[in-house]
Design an enzyme around this catalytic site. Structure first.
Site, PDB file in Angstrom:
ATOM      1  N   GLN A  95     -42.070  -8.042   9.939  1.00  0.00           N
ATOM      2  CA  GLN A  95     -41.425  -9.084   9.127  1.00  0.00           C
ATOM      3  C   GLN A  95     -42.495  -9.898   8.395  1.00  0.00           C
ATOM      4  O   GLN A  95     -43.442 -10.400   9.014  1.00  0.00           O
ATOM      5  CB  GLN A  95     -40.570 -10.018   9.996  1.00  0.00           C
ATOM      6  CG  GLN A  95     -39.775 -11.015   9.161  1.00  0.00           C
ATOM      7  CD  GLN A  95     -38.827 -11.879   9.992  1.00  0.00           C
ATOM      8  OE1 GLN A  95     -38.835 -11.832  11.223  1.00  0.00           O
ATOM      9  NE2 GLN A  95     -38.013 -12.668   9.310  1.00  0.00           N
ATOM     10  N   VAL A  97     -41.305 -11.918   5.445  1.00  0.00           N
ATOM     11  CA  VAL A  97     -40.565 -13.031   4.837  1.00  0.00           C
ATOM     12  C   VAL A  97     -39.644 -13.601   5.914  1.00  0.00           C
ATOM     13  O   VAL A  97     -38.795 -12.869   6.449  1.00  0.00           O
ATOM     14  CB  VAL A  97     -39.755 -12.578   3.604  1.00  0.00           C
ATOM     15  CG1 VAL A  97     -38.970 -13.759   3.025  1.00  0.00           C
ATOM     16  CG2 VAL A  97     -40.673 -11.979   2.535  1.00  0.00           C
ATOM     17  N   HIS A 101     -33.257 -10.848   6.652  1.00  0.00           N
ATOM     18  CA  HIS A 101     -32.832  -9.921   5.602  1.00  0.00           C
ATOM     19  C   HIS A 101     -32.631  -8.533   6.182  1.00  0.00           C
ATOM     20  O   HIS A 101     -33.322  -8.113   7.092  1.00  0.00           O
ATOM     21  CB  HIS A 101     -33.845  -9.873   4.451  1.00  0.00           C
ATOM     22  CG  HIS A 101     -35.258  -9.670   4.905  1.00  0.00           C
ATOM     23  ND1 HIS A 101     -36.022 -10.673   5.438  1.00  0.00           N
ATOM     24  CD2 HIS A 101     -36.046  -8.562   4.901  1.00  0.00           C
ATOM     25  CE1 HIS A 101     -37.218 -10.204   5.751  1.00  0.00           C
ATOM     26  NE2 HIS A 101     -37.256  -8.923   5.438  1.00  0.00           N
TER      27      HIS A 101
HETATM   28  P1  AMP Z   1     -40.088  -7.661   5.576  1.00  0.00           P
HETATM   29  O1  AMP Z   1     -41.465  -7.069   5.553  1.00  0.00           O
HETATM   30  O2  AMP Z   1     -39.115  -6.944   6.477  1.00  0.00           O
HETATM   31  O3  AMP Z   1     -40.138  -9.151   5.862  1.00  0.00           O
HETATM   32  O4  AMP Z   1     -39.500  -7.470   4.117  1.00  0.00           O
HETATM   33  C1  AMP Z   1     -39.760  -8.321   3.067  1.00  0.00           C
HETATM   34  C2  AMP Z   1     -39.460  -7.567   1.816  1.00  0.00           C
HETATM   35  O5  AMP Z   1     -39.318  -8.498   0.755  1.00  0.00           O
HETATM   36  C3  AMP Z   1     -40.539  -6.575   1.397  1.00  0.00           C
HETATM   37  O6  AMP Z   1     -39.977  -5.266   1.350  1.00  0.00           O
HETATM   38  C4  AMP Z   1     -40.985  -7.067   0.030  1.00  0.00           C
HETATM   39  O7  AMP Z   1     -41.267  -6.016  -0.862  1.00  0.00           O
HETATM   40  C5  AMP Z   1     -39.766  -7.864  -0.420  1.00  0.00           C
HETATM   41  N1  AMP Z   1     -40.010  -8.911  -1.378  1.00  0.00           N
HETATM   42  C6  AMP Z   1     -40.971  -9.874  -1.337  1.00  0.00           C
HETATM   43  N2  AMP Z   1     -40.854 -10.691  -2.394  1.00  0.00           N
HETATM   44  C7  AMP Z   1     -39.786 -10.258  -3.116  1.00  0.00           C
HETATM   45  C8  AMP Z   1     -39.147 -10.677  -4.325  1.00  0.00           C
HETATM   46  N3  AMP Z   1     -39.590 -11.739  -5.018  1.00  0.00           N
HETATM   47  N4  AMP Z   1     -38.081  -9.970  -4.768  1.00  0.00           N
HETATM   48  C9  AMP Z   1     -37.631  -8.898  -4.095  1.00  0.00           C
HETATM   49  N5  AMP Z   1     -38.186  -8.457  -2.938  1.00  0.00           N
HETATM   50  C10 AMP Z   1     -39.250  -9.116  -2.478  1.00  0.00           C
END
Ligand code: AMP
Length: 115
Positions: A95, A97, A101
């Protein structure tokens, strides 16, 4: 939402930065991942700021079910009936972000176990 949700997804929800939206309703938003890992790579996020699945409580049950149903709806809408849903919880699980999600991935052969 009572906190500032200073994550990139909080900024998307507030309309401060754009996203490639594919679905929205009063509980959640779905948009294409900025760095897609498959031909279909959509993120489904709740409007409520839940840091991760690890912070979910009993009262979030209906919302979590809704997010799963939206994931399936979006995959269907995008023309995929085979897809994978992934929720990374915590840094060690990948993770990055810290706003809950669901990843919805499809359109290529996906290996198991995941890396
Ligand atoms: P995770 O690593 O599971 O937290 O996933 C976070 C995801 O958010 C990653 O696949 C990133 O590519 C995606 N991400 C980060 N910033 C953005 C953004 N501005 N718009 C769309 N996706 C994003």
């Amino acid at each position: 939402m009572t906190d500032s949700n200073d994550t990139v997804f909080g900024r998307i929800l507030r309309g401060e930065i754009p996203c490639d939206q594919v679905y929205a309703d009063e509980y959640c938003l779905a948009f294409r991942d900025l760095t897609p890992q498959a031909p279909l790579h959509v993120l489904v996020i709740p409007r409520e700021h839940l840091i991760s699945l690890g912070q979910a409580e009993q009262r979030h049950g209906e919302l979590l079910g809704h997010l799963l149903l939206v994931a399936a709806k979006v995959a269907r809408q995008e023309g995929f009936d085979s897809f994978r849903t992934v929720i990374n919880t915590g840094a060690e699980a990948g993770q990055t972000v810290f706003h809950l999600h669901l990843h919805v991935l499809g359109g290529r052969s996906l290996g198991w176990p995941p890396g």
